[in-house]
Design a protein around this motif. Sequence first.
Motif, PDB file in Angstrom:
ATOM      1  N   TYR A   4      -5.310   2.169  -4.933  1.00  0.00           N
ATOM      2  CA  TYR A   4      -4.086   2.617  -4.279  1.00  0.00           C
ATOM      3  C   TYR A   4      -4.026   2.083  -2.855  1.00  0.00           C
ATOM      4  N   THR A   5      -2.847   2.152  -2.261  1.00  0.00           N
ATOM      5  CA  THR A   5      -2.650   1.643  -0.904  1.00  0.00           C
ATOM      6  C   THR A   5      -2.247   2.775   0.040  1.00  0.00           C
ATOM      7  N   ILE A   6      -2.475   2.538   1.333  1.00  0.00           N
ATOM      8  CA  ILE A   6      -2.111   3.479   2.389  1.00  0.00           C
ATOM      9  C   ILE A   6      -1.346   2.705   3.454  1.00  0.00           C
ATOM     10  N   GLU A   7      -0.226   3.227   3.883  1.00  0.00           N
ATOM     11  CA  GLU A   7       0.564   2.536   4.908  1.00  0.00           C
ATOM     12  C   GLU A   7      -0.094   2.668   6.275  1.00  0.00           C
ATOM     13  N   PRO A   8      -0.113   1.595   7.053  1.00  0.00           N
ATOM     14  CA  PRO A   8      -0.605   1.692   8.432  1.00  0.00           C
ATOM     15  C   PRO A   8       0.459   2.332   9.317  1.00  0.00           C
ATOM     16  N   PRO A   9       0.110   2.780  10.522  1.00  0.00           N
ATOM     17  CA  PRO A   9       1.130   3.312  11.433  1.00  0.00           C
ATOM     18  C   PRO A   9       2.126   2.222  11.816  1.00  0.00           C
ATOM     19  N   ARG A  17      -0.542  -5.520   6.614  1.00  0.00           N
ATOM     20  CA  ARG A  17       0.381  -5.353   5.489  1.00  0.00           C
ATOM     21  C   ARG A  17       0.189  -3.992   4.839  1.00  0.00           C
ATOM     22  N   PHE A  18      -1.061  -3.616   4.620  1.00  0.00           N
ATOM     23  CA  PHE A  18      -1.374  -2.282   4.108  1.00  0.00           C
ATOM     24  C   PHE A  18      -2.888  -2.094   4.093  1.00  0.00           C
ATOM     25  N   TYR A  19      -3.301  -0.849   4.001  1.00  0.00           N
ATOM     26  CA  TYR A  19      -4.693  -0.525   3.708  1.00  0.00           C
ATOM     27  C   TYR A  19      -4.802  -0.333   2.195  1.00  0.00           C
ATOM     28  N   TRP A  20      -5.979  -0.581   1.631  1.00  0.00           N
ATOM     29  CA  TRP A  20      -6.157  -0.406   0.201  1.00  0.00           C
ATOM     30  C   TRP A  20      -7.511   0.228  -0.098  1.00  0.00           C
ATOM     31  N   VAL A  21      -7.566   0.889  -1.235  1.00  0.00           N
ATOM     32  CA  VAL A  21      -8.789   1.542  -1.693  1.00  0.00           C
ATOM     33  C   VAL A  21      -9.025   1.144  -3.147  1.00  0.00           C
ATOM     34  N   PHE A  88     -12.935   0.381   0.993  1.00  0.00           N
ATOM     35  CA  PHE A  88     -11.728   0.543   1.810  1.00  0.00           C
ATOM     36  C   PHE A  88     -11.451  -0.799   2.478  1.00  0.00           C
ATOM     37  N   GLY A  89     -10.198  -1.254   2.401  1.00  0.00           N
ATOM     38  CA  GLY A  89      -9.865  -2.543   2.995  1.00  0.00           C
ATOM     39  C   GLY A  89      -8.573  -2.513   3.784  1.00  0.00           C
ATOM     40  N   ALA A  90      -8.453  -3.464   4.690  1.00  0.00           N
ATOM     41  CA  ALA A  90      -7.211  -3.688   5.429  1.00  0.00           C
ATOM     42  C   ALA A  90      -6.752  -5.111   5.148  1.00  0.00           C
ATOM     43  N   TYR A  91      -5.519  -5.252   4.684  1.00  0.00           N
ATOM     44  CA  TYR A  91      -4.949  -6.546   4.315  1.00  0.00           C
ATOM     45  C   TYR A  91      -4.037  -6.970   5.459  1.00  0.00           C
ATOM     46  N   ILE A  92      -4.446  -7.969   6.238  1.00  0.00           N
ATOM     47  CA  ILE A  92      -3.722  -8.297   7.465  1.00  0.00           C
ATOM     48  C   ILE A  92      -3.205  -9.732   7.447  1.00  0.00           C
ATOM     49  N   TYR A  93      -2.092  -9.941   8.132  1.00  0.00           N
ATOM     50  CA  TYR A  93      -1.519 -11.271   8.237  1.00  0.00           C
ATOM     51  C   TYR A  93      -2.464 -12.194   9.011  1.00  0.00           C
TER      52      TYR A  93
END
Length: 266
Positions: A4-9, A17-21, A88-93
């Motif tokens: 699942y994903t979690i929105e960043p602030p 783009r989003f956090y993911w688990v 836990f991951g962060a998907y960033i540009y």
Amino acid sequence: MNYYTIEPPDILKPYVRFYWVLEHELAPGEEQYVYRSVADGCTEMVFHYKSVFDEITDSGTDNGGPSGIQFQTNRYRRFVTTQSFGIFGAYIYPFAVPRLFGVPASETSNLALDYDTFLGKAGQLLEEQMMLAPDNQQRAVILSTFLINRLKKGILKDDRMVIAIRELIHANHNPTVEQLASTYNLSVRQFNRQFKTYAGFSPKTYLRLVRLHDAIQQYDHHKTLTQIALDCGYYDQSHFIHDVKEFTGYHPGFYFSGKAEGFISL
């Protein structure tokens, strides 16, 4: 498998783009889990808070660590664990790399570094906090706080390249490099050089990576591979097959069967 994903602030959404688990409990008789990460034009900050993965290479298996940052890459990698896991991951540009870390994206392509090596004591502290967090919502808060503090210290020097990269990732068309250069009033040579600084790859390579991920996102059981290839802007089936094999290690017929290592249908 739980993904699942979690929105960043909001302040981080232009860069993250989003956090993911990703969590998985090995079933009885399931001796190991092999994960394959495909080529990707974005960067991922990864924290293994439960179990660790070792990397499978041509020369064998390399011992892995609990956390690390995988920058934009045009290669696939394989990992294995013999235990149930949580990531836990962060998907960033890619243009967030120079803004957050002060390093041109062109200098980080295909690198994978642990946080100690890349960020020193700040990376050690971040990793410790992420490992000790009670849940993933708290991990999102911890990482957001860290990235917001980094954001305040950095400056993006060329908004045009940020807009260009966003257009390639999110637009529903496939512009040529010449069209992009003209849009931003640059020669093709100037555009190529500046784009690579913020994206890590040339525009042509980046377009190929974007098309691959468009194809992955469009996959479902009601769409043929030919339809996917056409919808994602591939000129013909052979180009589609070539890119999928190069960036995932699989023929598209097998990769999109859902049986490939690490395949998650979004």
